[in-house]
Enzyme design. Structure first.
Site, PDB file in Angstrom:
ATOM      1  N   HIS A 274      35.595  62.129  70.677  1.00  0.00           N
ATOM      2  CA  HIS A 274      36.513  61.960  71.815  1.00  0.00           C
ATOM      3  C   HIS A 274      37.675  61.065  71.433  1.00  0.00           C
ATOM      4  CE1 HIS A 274      35.484  57.929  73.597  1.00  0.00           C
ATOM      5  NE2 HIS A 274      34.246  58.179  73.218  1.00  0.00           N
ATOM      6  N   ASP A 286      35.374  52.623  69.917  1.00  0.00           N
ATOM      7  CA  ASP A 286      34.988  53.682  70.861  1.00  0.00           C
ATOM      8  C   ASP A 286      36.235  54.336  71.451  1.00  0.00           C
ATOM      9  OD1 ASP A 286      33.763  55.343  72.658  1.00  0.00           O
ATOM     10  OD2 ASP A 286      33.161  53.757  74.030  1.00  0.00           O
ATOM     11  N   GLU A 320      36.462  62.004  77.903  1.00  0.00           N
ATOM     12  CA  GLU A 320      35.028  61.758  77.695  1.00  0.00           C
ATOM     13  C   GLU A 320      34.576  60.612  78.578  1.00  0.00           C
ATOM     14  OE1 GLU A 320      31.401  59.894  75.775  1.00  0.00           O
ATOM     15  OE2 GLU A 320      33.307  59.010  76.318  1.00  0.00           O
ATOM     16  N   GLU A 321      35.433  59.580  78.663  1.00  0.00           N
ATOM     17  CA  GLU A 321      35.062  58.379  79.413  1.00  0.00           C
ATOM     18  C   GLU A 321      35.034  58.647  80.917  1.00  0.00           C
ATOM     19  OE1 GLU A 321      33.785  56.047  77.916  1.00  0.00           O
ATOM     20  OE2 GLU A 321      34.699  55.712  75.954  1.00  0.00           O
ATOM     21  N   ASP A 349      30.771  59.615  67.758  1.00  0.00           N
ATOM     22  CA  ASP A 349      31.261  58.741  68.819  1.00  0.00           C
ATOM     23  C   ASP A 349      30.781  57.326  68.520  1.00  0.00           C
ATOM     24  OD1 ASP A 349      32.072  57.547  71.131  1.00  0.00           O
ATOM     25  OD2 ASP A 349      30.929  58.831  72.495  1.00  0.00           O
ATOM     26  N   HIS A 449      33.958  48.786  75.367  1.00  0.00           N
ATOM     27  CA  HIS A 449      34.684  49.054  76.625  1.00  0.00           C
ATOM     28  C   HIS A 449      35.498  47.854  77.105  1.00  0.00           C
ATOM     29  CE1 HIS A 449      32.559  52.969  78.117  1.00  0.00           C
ATOM     30  NE2 HIS A 449      33.108  53.077  76.912  1.00  0.00           N
TER      31      HIS A 449
END
Ligand SMILES: [Zn+2]
Length: 511
Positions: A274, A286, A320-321, A349, A449
């Site tokens: 992603h 990420d 994706e998130e 990922d 994140h």
């Protein structure tokens, strides 16, 4: 990958996955040249470009923002420069952005502020109203999860047509989306969902999703706060205020797809990562790391003039998130005959976590309590990775197919899948630290994140080891003569039931 909430190890549900059948292995392929060409410096050059993009776009590369558009431009430019014909597959998706943090407080009979968080795709607004519990909350909680609070329409006392009312719902059994849909149907103006109360399910309900936009504000609470509110409602009328401030709107984003010029298109290996980050940060681990490894592998395969026997489709997924929406859109856009041309999906990922473990997706179900792995063929893909690492003298650990990343839509239609993961917010165990080094008791990626997921948040050792393994697996599946199955075929398995049993839809828990 998913957000902050933790989950008991035994709670992973993977009901749709099928038992593994015995099968032959794919060929040993000499991948030396490609692995030598996919270097850490090559990977880091892309990572630095993605960091610059985030720096120039408010620190994010999330789908639906200018930082994503710039990331798309970069990947397209690099692929075209390497000689690929590039396709951009656009799609609309529900964009969700929290403008200010959610609030939850008791207004009367006491004045009590509670720790809270909105559920992803909560509606926006402030509601002050009477709190009404579902009829079937489980208080005190049973040792194992058992609450089905709000899973049936009849669990809700019909709400007043004239006065604002807020539903109090306990986590458990069905999805958050189902509970909230029932509350909306019963006429409630807002909802509070509190944690279930079993071991591992006591903290503030966090990192969970409704899967799509809700009509009313929905916030979470801890089990203790939920019980306090529940007991208050049993003693007399309770008024609460629920506040959310959210942008929920349809935006357009895209997947980037590039096929190898050579190779049989009836036997396609989809190699995906992603491309989007979360809104909170630049997403360099990420998933700038998976993006950069897949991109560099694509570039080097062209430079080395590698002629794959199977076609390789490099895919960079959007949204994706937001819940695996890009890969979901891609799989949904294919007809059954088109799906049957895909015989494998490789997913990358997070490959550069600072406190990393070499996780390989558990294709053969060896780590699953019920022995459930991925669709037939996934065990062979897992072996491609584990055999490779074993040959390098490097240990690996299995990680479950639980719906956390873009393999989800592929295995839901029976396509064998596999891939690598260096770890996210979960804590490294002492056992893992003894094997892999790093720090026990600390997250695999402490910046997961967050705004600090920058180029400083990468292990170059992880990028080196996992990048080589990714290149090895791509080339092995692209050039093997033997298939996954004893009859030598490379067929995709037939369609199986959708992944209703998953705990996750991408980065968030769904139940
Ligand atoms: Zn991710």
């Amino acid at each position: 990958m998913r957000a902050r909430a933790l989950l008991g190890a035994g709670a992973v549900v993977a009901a749709m996955l099928v038992p593994v059948t015995a099968a032959s292995a794919v060929d040993d392929v000499n991948t030396n040249k490609l692995r030598k060409s996919v270097t850490v410096n090559g990977i880091l050059a892309h990572e630095r470009a993605l960091q610059r993009i985030a720096n120039n776009n408010d620190g994010t590369r999330a789908s639906g923002t200018p930082g994503y558009a710039a990331s798309v431009d970069y990947v397209k430019k690099e692929l075209k420069k390497a000689g690929y014909k590039v396709t951009e597959q656009q799609f609309e998706f529900p964009y969700y952005q929290e403008v200010t943090p959610a609030t939850l407080s008791q207004v009367s009979p006491s004045t009590v502020p509670y720790e809270t968080e909105s559920l992803q795709y909560s509606g926006s607004g402030t509601v002050t109203g009477t709190l009404v519990a579902t009829v079937n909350a489980v208080i005190p909680a049973t040792p194992a999860p058992s609450s089905s609070s709000g899973c049936a329409a009849g669990d809700f006392v019909p709400a007043s047509a004239t006065e604002p009312q807020v539903a109090l719902i306990q986590r458990g059994t069905c999805t958050f989306a189902e509970k909230v849909a029932n509350a909306v149907a019963a006429g409630y103006d807002a909802a509070v969902v509190f944690n279930e109360g079993n071991p591992g399910r006591t903290d503030l309900l966090s990192g969970v999703t409704l899967g799509g936009p809700a009509a009313i504000p929905v916030v979470g609470a801890s089990y203790a706060d939920g019980v306090e509110l529940y007991n208050a409602t049993q003693a007399g009328p309770v008024s609460v205020q629920v506040g959310t401030n959210i942008i929920n709107e349809t935006r357009t984003t895209s997947n980037i797809i590039a096929d190898s010029p050579k190779g049989d298109p009836a036997k396609t290996v989809v190699v995906g990562a992603h491309l989007d980050s979360v809104l909170e940060g630049p997403g360099i681990n990420d998933n700038g790391s998976g993006t950069s490894v897949v991109l560099e592998t694509a570039i080097q395969m062209q430079k080395l003039k590698i002629k794959p026997r199977q076609q390789v489709r490099f895919a960079f997924w959007g949204a994706e998130e937001s819940g695996l929406l890009g890969s979901e859109h891609y799989v949904a856009s294919l007809t059954d005959p088109q799906l049957s041309t895909i015989y494998a999906n490789l997913n990358f990922d997070m490959l550069g976590s600072p406190n990393y473990v070499r996780f390989v997706y558990d294709g053969d179900g060896s780590a699953d309590p019920e022995g459930l792995g991925g669709p037939a063929g996934s065990a062979q893909i897992e072996s491609v990775f584990t055999d490779y690492f074993a040959g390098q003298g490097l240990a690996t650990s299995p990680t479950a197919f639980d719906g956390r990343s873009d393999y989800g839509p592929f295995i839901a239609v029976g396509i064998p899948a596999g891939g690598l993961f260096s770890g996210a917010e979960d804590l490294k165990t002492a056992e893992e630290a003894a094997i892999y080094g790093g720090t026990a008791g600390e997250p695999y990626d402490a910046c997961y994140h967050q705004a600090c997921d920058t180029t400083n948040n990468l292990s170059t050792a992880a990028l080196n080891e996992l990048g080589d393994a990714a290149a090895h697996a791509v080339m092995t599946l692209a050039t093997t003569k033997s298939g996954f199955f004893e009859d030598g075929s490379r067929r995709a398995a037939p369609k199986v039931a959708p992944a209703d049993g998953f705990m996750y839809k991408g980065s968030h828990l769904i139940r």
